[in-house]
Design a protein around this motif. Structure first.
Motif, short mmCIF file in Angstrom:
data_model
loop_
_atom_site.label_atom_id
_atom_site.label_comp_id
_atom_site.label_asym_id
_atom_site.label_seq_id
_atom_site.Cartn_x
_atom_site.Cartn_y
_atom_site.Cartn_z
N LEU A 139 40.16 40.30 44.64
CA LEU A 139 40.87 39.04 44.39
C LEU A 139 42.22 39.32 43.74
CD1 LEU A 139 40.56 35.91 44.44
CD2 LEU A 139 39.81 36.07 42.09
N LEU A 140 42.23 40.21 42.75
CA LEU A 140 43.46 40.49 42.01
C LEU A 140 44.49 41.18 42.89
CD1 LEU A 140 42.25 41.56 38.47
CD2 LEU A 140 43.13 39.37 39.23
N SER A 141 44.01 41.95 43.88
CA SER A 141 44.99 42.66 44.71
C SER A 141 45.29 41.89 46.00
CB SER A 141 44.50 44.07 44.99
OG SER A 141 43.17 44.02 45.47
N ASP A 142 44.97 40.58 46.00
CA ASP A 142 45.27 39.69 47.14
C ASP A 142 44.68 40.14 48.46
OD1 ASP A 142 46.77 37.71 45.77
OD2 ASP A 142 48.35 39.20 45.52
N LYS A 143 43.56 40.87 48.39
CA LYS A 143 42.92 41.29 49.65
C LYS A 143 41.94 40.19 50.06
CE LYS A 143 44.13 45.93 49.88
NZ LYS A 143 44.83 46.15 48.67
N ASP A 144 42.48 39.03 50.42
CA ASP A 144 41.63 37.88 50.69
C ASP A 144 40.63 38.11 51.81
OD1 ASP A 144 42.91 36.68 48.72
OD2 ASP A 144 43.85 35.08 49.90
N GLU A 145 41.12 38.76 52.90
CA GLU A 145 40.23 38.97 54.03
C GLU A 145 39.07 39.87 53.67
OE1 GLU A 145 41.83 40.33 57.87
OE2 GLU A 145 43.29 38.71 57.49
N LEU A 147 37.94 40.40 50.76
CA LEU A 147 37.11 39.70 49.80
C LEU A 147 36.08 38.83 50.53
CD1 LEU A 147 36.40 38.87 46.88
CD2 LEU A 147 38.16 37.13 47.00
N GLU A 148 36.57 38.08 51.53
CA GLU A 148 35.67 37.23 52.32
C GLU A 148 34.59 38.07 52.98
OE1 GLU A 148 35.30 34.06 52.25
OE2 GLU A 148 36.97 34.00 50.82
N LYS A 149 35.01 39.20 53.57
CA LYS A 149 34.07 40.09 54.25
C LYS A 149 33.02 40.60 53.27
CE LYS A 149 36.13 42.48 58.14
NZ LYS A 149 37.05 43.59 58.39
N PHE A 150 33.52 41.04 52.11
CA PHE A 150 32.63 41.60 51.10
C PHE A 150 31.64 40.54 50.63
CE2 PHE A 150 31.57 42.62 46.66
CZ PHE A 150 31.06 43.90 46.83
N LYS A 151 32.17 39.31 50.43
CA LYS A 151 31.31 38.22 49.96
C LYS A 151 30.20 37.95 50.98
CE LYS A 151 33.82 34.58 48.52
NZ LYS A 151 34.69 33.69 47.75
N LYS A 152 30.58 37.96 52.26
CA LYS A 152 29.59 37.69 53.32
C LYS A 152 28.54 38.78 53.35
CE LYS A 152 31.42 34.82 56.90
NZ LYS A 152 32.79 34.96 57.42
N LYS A 153 29.02 40.04 53.29
CA LYS A 153 28.10 41.19 53.39
C LYS A 153 27.13 41.25 52.22
CE LYS A 153 29.38 44.32 56.72
NZ LYS A 153 30.80 44.51 57.05
N THR A 154 27.62 40.87 51.03
CA THR A 154 26.79 41.05 49.84
C THR A 154 26.07 39.78 49.42
OG1 THR A 154 28.72 40.65 48.47
CG2 THR A 154 28.14 42.95 48.85
N ILE A 181 33.73 28.83 40.08
CA ILE A 181 35.00 28.13 40.29
C ILE A 181 36.11 29.14 40.61
CG2 ILE A 181 36.72 26.57 39.26
CD1 ILE A 181 34.42 25.56 37.44
N GLY A 182 36.13 30.23 39.84
CA GLY A 182 37.18 31.25 40.01
C GLY A 182 37.25 31.79 41.43
N TYR A 183 36.09 32.16 42.01
CA TYR A 183 36.12 32.76 43.35
C TYR A 183 36.30 31.71 44.44
CZ TYR A 183 35.08 37.10 41.10
OH TYR A 183 35.17 38.20 40.30
N LYS A 184 35.81 30.51 44.20
CA LYS A 184 36.00 29.45 45.19
C LYS A 184 37.46 29.10 45.31
CE LYS A 184 32.54 26.70 47.01
NZ LYS A 184 31.19 26.65 46.44
#
Ligand code: HEC
Length: 201
Positions: A27-33, A35-42, A87-90
């Motif tokens: 999130l901090l390094s603006d790797k949004d995509e 992050l989304e992938k990681f969120k889905k996988k985990t 809230i932070g991650y959403k």
């Protein structure tokens, strides 16, 4: 049983913290995509880990002889960090996400501090001391000498072990009985603490 539970709790906490560490970095390094992938996988792993983390935590809490202030602070921090993280991650709010991660790490640190403090002492001596500090210092003071509201100075008590146990169990005058609040072992532990650490000091 409780030790095995403690180990699983630590394992869950470590896994939980690692997942959040990766998420916070992404999130901090603006790797949004990513992050989304990681969120889905985990997602599933995270659900299992969070559930394990909370379930073992609640179980351990019910096993504690006394709830210490450090424990309460820890629980408050963990409970606070959850809505902040959601809230932070959403909203991809870096401040909130970092803050929640920080809270988790601080509470993890607190847990270790409490554990380190315990490691050096014998369990019985420790729980006796903890119980005394939690329940008895109000009238007797940390050194047993306070003697508030008619309490006796415990450093000069002449009572034999059985007499001390009897007073803690059944109370006397303004001192309440502790037979409901403490187990027989805990009463033994506090009585021994008075005899070895307060009496004659
Ligand atoms: C509300 C204040 C209060 C609290 C809290 C309290 N005590 Fe007492 N304690 C007293 C009083 C008052 C006495 C004197 C009773 C009497 O002899 O009339 C006393 C007496 C004692 C005695 C007998 C000492 C003697 O030589 O006669 C022991 C032992 C003792 N307390 C242990 C404890 C322990 C252990 C705890 C915590 C689990 C505790 N007390 C909590 C007020 C308190």
């Amino acid at each position: 049983m409780a030790t095995g539970m403690l180990h699983s709790h630590y394992l869950f906490v470590v896994l939980f913290t690692l997942i959040y560490l990766v998420k916070t970095i992404l999130l901090l390094s603006d790797k949004d995509e990513l992050l989304e992938k990681f969120k889905k996988k985990t997602k599933v792993v995270e659900m299992i880990v969070s559930f394990g983390f909370l379930a073992t935590g609640v179980f351990l809490l019910t096993q504690l002889p006394v709830v210490t202030t450090i424990m309460i602070v820890k629980i408050v921090l963990v409970v606070l960090s959850i809505p902040l993280a959601v809230i932070g991650y959403k909203k991809k709010n870096k401040v909130l996400a970092t803050l929640s991660f920080f809270l988790i790490v601080v509470s993890f640190g607190l847990a270790h501090k409490a554990k380190d403090a315990k490691a050096g002492e014998k369990t019985v001596a420790l729980s006796g001391k903890e119980i005394f500090e939690e329940k008895c210092t109000l009238c007797h003071g940390g050194d047993g000498k306070l003697a508030l509201s008619g309490a006796k100075d415990l450093s000069v008590t002449q009572l034999p072990h059985a007499g001390i146990v009897e007073i803690i169990t059944n109370g006397k005058n303004t001192m309440a009985a502790y037979k409901e609040a403490l187990t027989a072992e805990q009463i033994e532990a506090v009585a021994s603490y008075i005899e070895t650490d307060l009496k004659g000091k």
